[in-house]
Motif scaffolding. Sequence first.
Motif, mmCIF file in Angstrom:
data_model
loop_
_atom_site.group_PDB
_atom_site.id
_atom_site.type_symbol
_atom_site.label_atom_id
_atom_site.label_comp_id
_atom_site.label_asym_id
_atom_site.label_seq_id
_atom_site.Cartn_x
_atom_site.Cartn_y
_atom_site.Cartn_z
ATOM 1 N N PRO A 106 55.266 43.498 51.589
ATOM 2 C CA PRO A 106 55.175 42.262 52.375
ATOM 3 C C PRO A 106 56.469 41.475 52.344
ATOM 4 O O PRO A 106 57.146 41.401 51.314
ATOM 5 C CB PRO A 106 54.032 41.492 51.701
ATOM 6 C CG PRO A 106 53.914 42.077 50.337
ATOM 7 C CD PRO A 106 54.321 43.508 50.457
ATOM 8 N N ARG A 107 56.800 40.860 53.486
ATOM 9 C CA ARG A 107 57.990 40.009 53.586
ATOM 10 C C ARG A 107 57.574 38.550 53.661
ATOM 11 O O ARG A 107 58.029 37.787 54.499
ATOM 12 C CB ARG A 107 58.806 40.413 54.814
ATOM 13 C CG ARG A 107 59.399 41.811 54.719
ATOM 14 C CD ARG A 107 60.205 42.150 55.949
ATOM 15 N NE ARG A 107 59.380 42.175 57.148
ATOM 16 C CZ ARG A 107 59.857 42.290 58.382
ATOM 17 N NH1 ARG A 107 61.168 42.344 58.583
ATOM 18 N NH2 ARG A 107 59.041 42.327 59.417
ATOM 19 N N LEU A 108 56.658 38.172 52.789
ATOM 20 C CA LEU A 108 56.165 36.806 52.721
ATOM 21 C C LEU A 108 55.683 36.562 51.304
ATOM 22 O O LEU A 108 55.668 37.467 50.465
ATOM 23 C CB LEU A 108 55.040 36.588 53.752
ATOM 24 C CG LEU A 108 53.981 37.694 53.930
ATOM 25 C CD1 LEU A 108 53.014 37.751 52.773
ATOM 26 C CD2 LEU A 108 53.237 37.517 55.234
ATOM 27 N N ALA A 109 55.304 35.339 51.017
ATOM 28 C CA ALA A 109 54.872 34.981 49.669
ATOM 29 C C ALA A 109 53.363 35.167 49.554
ATOM 30 O O ALA A 109 52.594 34.629 50.355
ATOM 31 C CB ALA A 109 55.250 33.532 49.371
ATOM 32 N N LEU A 110 52.924 35.954 48.568
ATOM 33 C CA LEU A 110 51.504 36.180 48.309
ATOM 34 C C LEU A 110 51.137 35.554 46.967
ATOM 35 O O LEU A 110 51.762 35.848 45.943
ATOM 36 C CB LEU A 110 51.194 37.675 48.286
ATOM 37 C CG LEU A 110 51.343 38.414 49.616
ATOM 38 C CD1 LEU A 110 51.190 39.915 49.407
ATOM 39 C CD2 LEU A 110 50.316 37.907 50.625
ATOM 40 N N ASP A 111 50.129 34.702 46.974
ATOM 41 C CA ASP A 111 49.692 34.019 45.763
ATOM 42 C C ASP A 111 48.906 34.989 44.885
ATOM 43 O O ASP A 111 47.933 35.594 45.335
ATOM 44 C CB ASP A 111 48.822 32.820 46.142
ATOM 45 C CG ASP A 111 48.327 32.064 44.923
ATOM 46 O OD1 ASP A 111 48.927 32.214 43.842
ATOM 47 O OD2 ASP A 111 47.332 31.325 45.050
ATOM 48 N N THR A 112 49.319 35.164 43.651
ATOM 49 C CA THR A 112 48.603 36.033 42.715
ATOM 50 C C THR A 112 47.855 35.255 41.646
ATOM 51 O O THR A 112 47.238 35.845 40.772
ATOM 52 C CB THR A 112 49.578 37.000 42.027
ATOM 53 O OG1 THR A 112 50.556 36.239 41.287
ATOM 54 C CG2 THR A 112 50.277 37.885 43.040
ATOM 55 N N SER A 113 47.891 33.937 41.725
ATOM 56 C CA SER A 113 47.278 33.133 40.660
ATOM 57 C C SER A 113 45.797 32.873 40.879
ATOM 58 O O SER A 113 45.054 32.643 39.929
ATOM 59 C CB SER A 113 48.013 31.788 40.536
ATOM 60 O OG SER A 113 47.865 31.039 41.742
ATOM 61 N N ALA A 114 45.348 32.881 42.111
ATOM 62 C CA ALA A 114 43.936 32.588 42.394
ATOM 63 C C ALA A 114 43.461 33.555 43.470
ATOM 64 O O ALA A 114 43.381 33.227 44.645
ATOM 65 C CB ALA A 114 43.765 31.141 42.860
ATOM 66 N N VAL A 115 43.150 34.772 43.061
ATOM 67 C CA VAL A 115 42.817 35.822 44.010
ATOM 68 C C VAL A 115 41.317 35.834 44.297
ATOM 69 O O VAL A 115 40.500 35.794 43.389
ATOM 70 C CB VAL A 115 43.244 37.194 43.460
ATOM 71 C CG1 VAL A 115 42.794 38.312 44.393
ATOM 72 C CG2 VAL A 115 44.755 37.237 43.288
ATOM 73 N N HIS A 116 40.979 35.876 45.558
ATOM 74 C CA HIS A 116 39.601 36.097 45.991
ATOM 75 C C HIS A 116 39.468 37.561 46.376
ATOM 76 O O HIS A 116 40.433 38.190 46.808
ATOM 77 C CB HIS A 116 39.267 35.207 47.183
ATOM 78 C CG HIS A 116 39.505 33.747 46.927
ATOM 79 N ND1 HIS A 116 38.552 32.920 46.374
ATOM 80 C CD2 HIS A 116 40.609 32.973 47.132
ATOM 81 C CE1 HIS A 116 39.036 31.701 46.271
ATOM 82 N NE2 HIS A 116 40.287 31.706 46.715
ATOM 83 N N VAL A 117 38.285 38.106 46.238
ATOM 84 C CA VAL A 117 38.098 39.539 46.461
ATOM 85 C C VAL A 117 36.969 39.772 47.447
ATOM 86 O O VAL A 117 35.871 39.242 47.298
ATOM 87 C CB VAL A 117 37.782 40.266 45.133
ATOM 88 C CG1 VAL A 117 37.466 41.742 45.386
ATOM 89 C CG2 VAL A 117 38.961 40.145 44.176
ATOM 90 N N ARG A 118 37.252 40.561 48.470
ATOM 91 C CA ARG A 118 36.194 41.034 49.365
ATOM 92 C C ARG A 118 35.817 42.454 48.947
ATOM 93 O O ARG A 118 36.647 43.203 48.412
ATOM 94 C CB ARG A 118 36.650 41.021 50.822
ATOM 95 C CG ARG A 118 37.715 42.045 51.170
ATOM 96 C CD ARG A 118 37.987 42.128 52.662
ATOM 97 N NE ARG A 118 39.102 43.039 52.950
ATOM 98 C CZ ARG A 118 39.508 43.352 54.169
ATOM 99 N NH1 ARG A 118 38.912 42.821 55.231
ATOM 100 N NH2 ARG A 118 40.520 44.179 54.357
#
Length: 303
Positions: free
Chosen positions: A256-268
């Motif tokens: 990915p060429r963007l910022a992905l938050d890894t601190s509060a992950v939701h899961v489907r």
Amino acid sequence: MDGVKGMYNLRRLEVLRELKYRGTLAAVATAMSYSPSAVSQQLALLESEVGAPLLEREGRGVRLTPQAEILVARTEKALRELERAETEIAASLREVSGTLRVAAFQTAMLALLPAALTWLREHHPRVRVEATQAEPDTSLPGLLTRDFDLVIDETFPGRPRPARASEVEHHPLYEDAMRLATPAPVAAVAELAERPWVMEPAGTPARAWATGVCHAAGFEPDVAYVSADMLTHARLVERGHAVAFLPDLLWYDRTPRLALDTSAVHVRTVLATVRAGAGEHPLIRTFLAALGYAVGRLPARTG
């Protein structure tokens, strides 16, 4: 008593069942490759066999009578028994073969289907898969009307689909992280209250879930862009025009060429859904094995 009537014609019973699910004679005609007049004729003959009205006028359309609902319920049971018979016959054959009609949402179609097809080509070359890209809200009804044999479905945190234990069975495939995606890192969702969002169309489970996350953070999201295409979501975020929630499946083959938050992950939860009783069919079992192979090839992600 006038005596016991003969057995009802199964094809006519299927026409009535299709009408219950599809709603109009025209839709039934299209689905069953009949003319509308042929559908009407089949229903009229079935009414004659039953000896009771099966349809009632409702505005410009029709609805099923209580007697018709009884017939449809029994038809469902008869079709399930026939499906079990088909499963047993297929299981008795030495080689798995046949056609499987599959529906999958976009990211599953991109990330899982090609690898699954490759595995099938190598291990079960006589299995043909006919795949359609469709969101679960469309494909799940198609499963019940037998337009599809297997649907790759999704459920979001806190938003389970309505229980249909008597109609379908679910086979979990993958826990897919849904991460906050932004042009540059942020500390929390609440920081994005004034930013434009891209989300899926209103009325979809994904939209309801994403909106709920924003509400829990204390704001109403400004949904400036609407698309069912996750690649469009990613592009808008990458170019700085929006923020979004994006699934890890989207990055199955690229960084990915963007910022992905890894601190509060939701899961489907990604799962395969089939009609009740169909899970033991050799074609279904084989395709589930192919999907398991595809899931095993996904890149590991953390967070």
